[in-house]
Design a protein around this motif. Structure first.
Motif, PDB file in Angstrom:
ATOM      1  N   VAL A 122       0.735  -1.181  -0.039  1.00 42.41           N
ATOM      2  CA  VAL A 122       0.353  -0.003  -0.089  1.00 42.41           C
ATOM      3  C   VAL A 122       0.992   1.484   0.451  1.00 42.41           C
ATOM      4  O   VAL A 122       0.322   2.014   0.195  1.00 42.41           O
ATOM      5  N   GLY A 123       2.534   1.085  -0.173  1.00 43.57           N
ATOM      6  CA  GLY A 123       3.198   2.565  -0.658  1.00 43.57           C
ATOM      7  C   GLY A 123       3.500   3.206   1.006  1.00 43.57           C
ATOM      8  O   GLY A 123       3.477   4.249   0.776  1.00 43.57           O
ATOM      9  N   ARG A 142      -4.023   4.059   4.112  1.00 40.91           N
ATOM     10  CA  ARG A 142      -3.134   3.208   3.597  1.00 40.91           C
ATOM     11  C   ARG A 142      -3.078   2.384   4.497  1.00 40.91           C
ATOM     12  O   ARG A 142      -3.239   0.482   4.434  1.00 40.91           O
ATOM     13  N   THR A 169      -6.161  12.914  -3.020  1.00 44.69           N
ATOM     14  CA  THR A 169      -5.319  11.940  -2.398  1.00 44.69           C
ATOM     15  C   THR A 169      -6.422  10.886  -2.336  1.00 44.69           C
ATOM     16  O   THR A 169      -6.705   9.702  -2.591  1.00 44.69           O
ATOM     17  N   LYS A 172      -6.103   9.897  -5.732  1.00 49.34           N
ATOM     18  CA  LYS A 172      -5.067   8.601  -5.563  1.00 49.34           C
ATOM     19  C   LYS A 172      -5.541   7.241  -5.180  1.00 49.34           C
ATOM     20  O   LYS A 172      -4.622   6.439  -5.539  1.00 49.34           O
ATOM     21  N   MET A 173      -6.457   7.561  -3.441  1.00 50.33           N
ATOM     22  CA  MET A 173      -6.243   6.481  -3.381  1.00 50.33           C
ATOM     23  C   MET A 173      -7.301   5.640  -3.755  1.00 50.33           C
ATOM     24  O   MET A 173      -7.214   3.850  -3.974  1.00 50.33           O
ATOM     25  N   LYS A 175      -6.693   5.310  -7.200  1.00 50.72           N
ATOM     26  CA  LYS A 175      -6.170   4.224  -8.261  1.00 50.72           C
ATOM     27  C   LYS A 175      -5.189   3.272  -7.282  1.00 50.72           C
ATOM     28  O   LYS A 175      -4.701   1.875  -7.860  1.00 50.72           O
ATOM     29  N   GLU A 176      -4.475   3.328  -6.732  1.00 50.73           N
ATOM     30  CA  GLU A 176      -3.929   2.421  -5.410  1.00 50.73           C
ATOM     31  C   GLU A 176      -5.348   0.813  -5.534  1.00 50.73           C
ATOM     32  O   GLU A 176      -4.356  -0.093  -5.388  1.00 50.73           O
ATOM     33  N   ARG A 179      -4.786  -0.607  -8.391  1.00 51.92           N
ATOM     34  CA  ARG A 179      -3.652  -1.117  -8.571  1.00 51.92           C
ATOM     35  C   ARG A 179      -4.672  -2.811  -7.599  1.00 51.92           C
ATOM     36  O   ARG A 179      -3.611  -3.882  -7.857  1.00 51.92           O
ATOM     37  N   ILE A 180      -4.622  -2.381  -6.294  1.00 52.34           N
ATOM     38  CA  ILE A 180      -3.989  -3.577  -4.812  1.00 52.34           C
ATOM     39  C   ILE A 180      -4.598  -4.772  -5.825  1.00 52.34           C
ATOM     40  O   ILE A 180      -4.287  -5.982  -5.457  1.00 52.34           O
TER      41      ILE A 180
END
Ligand code: ADP
Ligand code: MG
Length: 247
Positions: A122-123, A142, A169, A172-173, A175-176, A179-180
């Motif tokens: 989760v970066g 995250r 944010t 961005k979350m 997109k994350e 991806r996850i």
């Protein structure tokens, strides 16, 4: 195919103290979610979304109807029903790593390894020993996502998880999260009041009515990821959903 989650004619009323009044909150909702699919549920504020979510995760019991997961009745919380809520549930007195290790019952070394793996996913690599007060709102989210994923739930339930974040944010979350989910397939149920968030993420969107929540409309979101919210098809879908919401 057997649905991963099946909600069958679920209704819920709340009764006030001393039974002065009865508040109908969820009215005869039925839906199914297939394994590995992402369902978003949208509805006006106060319509009964969180109540529906609590029943899905087993924290509340329906008055009538029932929730079935993998063909079996689901009426109490378990490790497969991890909920990420809008309020957050990170323990402030624990480091990121300890927060992620909480709820794992491997030995400490194995748990710490898993915790660090998910922190990286989760970066949050480099922040394993940080305390929550040392993190930004986005970083805390995250931690929550990592903490949900580390127990390897089959279903990820999210109740307005990003609503407290600023717009950038939030984006961005999302997109994350995509991806996850690309790396680790989960079945996801997301509750949101953000139409764009639903269109960005979901395979299907259910629109709820005002309280008591009933299913008012359902939309398949079939266009490919990565999705462009400015595309004509996304805009058209957005308009249709807003129309259902009376906007
Ligand atoms: P949403 O998440 O869509 O904003 P909620 O499910 O939180 O809505 O709440 C729907 C309605 O049910 C609200 O009117 C709220 O006041 C009421 N409600 C929620 N939880 C309870 C409870 N435990 N007891 C009594 N009323 C409740
Ligand atoms: Mg709510």
């Amino acid at each position: 195919m057997l649905a991963k989650i099946a909600v069958k004619n679920v209704s819920k009323n709340f009764v006030s103290d001393k039974a002065v009044y009865v508040l109908p909150v969820v009215d005869d909702i039925s839906l199914e979610v297939e394994s590995g699919k992402f369902l978003a549920i949208i509805g006006p504020s106060g319509c009964g979304k969180s109540t529906l979510m609590k029943m899905l995760t087993g924290f509340e019991r329906p008055d009538t109807g029932h929730i079935v997961v993998d063909g079996k009745p689901h009426d109490r919380p378990d490790r497969n029903s991890i909920l990420i809520s809008q309020h957050g549930s990170v323990f402030p007195w624990m480091t990121v790593r300890r927060n992620l290790m909480f709820g794992l019952d491997h030995d400490d070394r194995k748990s710490a390894e898993l915790a660090d793996h998910y922190a990286e996913l989760v970066g949050l690599k480099g922040f394993e020993n940080a305390y929550p007060h040392e993190l930004s709102g986005g970083m805390l989210k995250r931690v929550e996502i990592a903490r949900a994923l580390v127990v390897k739930p089959e279903i990820l339930y999210m109740d307005e998880p990003f609503s407290a974040l600023d717009a950038l944010t939030n984006l961005k979350m999302r997109k994350e999260l995509l991806r996850i989910l690309d790396e680790e397939r989960h079945t996801v149920v997301l509750i949101t009041h953000d139409v764009e968030e639903a269109i960005h993420l979901a395979d299907r969107i259910i629109v709820l009515s005002k309280r008591p929540a009933r299913i008012q409309a359902s939309f398949d979101v079939s266009f490919q990821h990565p999705r462009k919210l400015s595309s004509p098809e996304a805009q058209k879908l957005k308009e249709s959903i807003l129309r259902e919401l009376g906007l």
